[in-house]
Design an enzyme around this catalytic site. Structure first.
Site, PDB file in Angstrom:
ATOM      1  CG  ASP A 251      -1.959   1.007   1.267  1.00 23.81           C
ATOM      2  OD1 ASP A 251      -2.400   1.438   0.187  1.00 23.81           O
ATOM      3  OD2 ASP A 251      -2.371   1.403   2.383  1.00 23.81           O
ATOM      4  CG  HIS A 252      -0.317   4.946   0.002  1.00 20.33           C
ATOM      5  ND1 HIS A 252      -0.635   5.936  -0.897  1.00 20.33           N
ATOM      6  CD2 HIS A 252      -1.475   4.631   0.634  1.00 20.33           C
ATOM      7  CE1 HIS A 252      -1.930   6.207  -0.809  1.00 20.33           C
ATOM      8  NE2 HIS A 252      -2.463   5.428   0.097  1.00 20.33           N
TER       9      HIS A 252
ATOM     10  N   GLY B  28     -11.381   4.254   2.814  1.00 21.29           N
ATOM     11  CA  GLY B  28     -12.696   3.616   2.931  1.00 21.29           C
ATOM     12  C   GLY B  28     -13.356   3.758   4.293  1.00 21.29           C
TER      13      GLY B  28
END
Ligand code: 13P
Length: 290
Positions: A85-86, A210
């Site tokens: 992630d990232h 989210g």
């Protein structure tokens, strides 16, 4: 089923009008909880790992080996992707080398040309290794040093050039924010999302941040082409609330309540509860064997 990349699950989500949840993991309990729920609900799932979480768990290899081993020992048969992630440019390469099946290269802070060039390189390497790539334009807002930034809404033209680097998923800022949404949050910018979709066509779009997005907005985002939704903070909050309750009720002081396997159990159940809620909201339940 061994670890898979995100290609198939994203194509199926796009065709089936649902989104696959990408839940961030921090340790064994997080991983176990998310895998258990995915299997129980017959849902595809992505395990997101930030560079910080990788470091916390002592490195990419430990994470990749742990996840692969747990898929085997827990007899997980639904599709599971392990996704950085990232990721930075260096981080994405290291994750791929360690066996991650998917990476996000977040070059959104580079000038566009440099973002494109580095993304192309990561795409070539990842595809050679059988992995998938997510890239980002526009920035996702969030809290930094107490200041909550709105983020930068992605330019549809830039989304198209980034898509054309050969990536498999596109993260575009549309007013979404990492962490809790402030009370005065204006909501997702659906006009921006529709304009992006009009440019890139049928292509997997990723919604970051989210946590706390109301269900009607999630459903609308999915109807406009979002096929992957990242959730991190909400799992942490459910873990925290359940752990706090356990301690405040003095359960850690009863018998062997101090045993980490008991102490961490309510929090782990808390993660399972929110993952079930999110999978239901995203519509991915029952799609494990599509
Ligand atoms: P939240 O922490 O807001 O759920 O965002 C998660 C995320 O987008 C990870 O990339």
């Amino acid at each position: 089923m061994p670890l898979v990349n995100a290609k198939d699950m994203e194509a199926k989500a796009l065709a089936g009008h649902y989104a696959v949840g990408a839940f961030n993991i921090n340790n064994l309990e997080w991983t176990k909880a998310i895998l258990q729920v995915a299997q129980e609900l017959n849902s595809p799932v992505m395990l997101g790992v930030s560079e910080g979480a990788n470091k916390y768990m002592t490195g990419y290899k430990v994470v990749a080996d742990m996840v692969k081993a747990m898929i085997e020992t827990m007899h997980i048969t639904v599709p599971v992707a392990l996704h950085l992630d990232h990721g930075t440019y260096e981080g994405a390469k290291a994750a791929l080398k360690a066996g991650y099946s998917s990476v996000m290269f977040d070059g959104s802070h580079y000038p566009l040309e440099e973002n494109l060039e580095k993304t192309r390189e990561i795409v070539t390497l990842a595809h050679f290794m059988g992995a998938t790539v997510e890239a980002e334009v526009g920035t996702i807002g969030g809290e930094e040093d107490g200041v909550i930034g709105r983020g930068e809404v992605a330019d549809p033209e830039e989304c198209l050039v980034l898509k054309n680097t050969g990536i498999d998923m596109l993260a575009a800022g549309i007013g979404n924010i990492h962490g809790k949404y402030p009370a005065n949050w204006k909501g997702l910018e659906f006009d921006a999302l529709a304009a992006i979709k009009a440019k890139v066509g049928e292509f997997p779009l990723v919604l970051h941040g989210g946590t706390g997005i109301p269900e009607d907005q999630i459903k609308k985002a999915i109807s406009l082409g979002v096929t992957k939704i990242n959730v991190n903070t909400e799992c942490q909050l459910y873990f925290q609330a359940a752990t706090r309750k356990y301690i405040e009720e003095g359960k850690d002081l009863e018998g062997k309540g101090f045993d980490p396997r008991k102490l961490l159990a309510p929090g782990t159940e808390g993660i399972k509860e929110i993952v079930r809620i999110k999978m239901e909201m995203f519509g991915s339940i029952g799609h494990g064997n599509d």
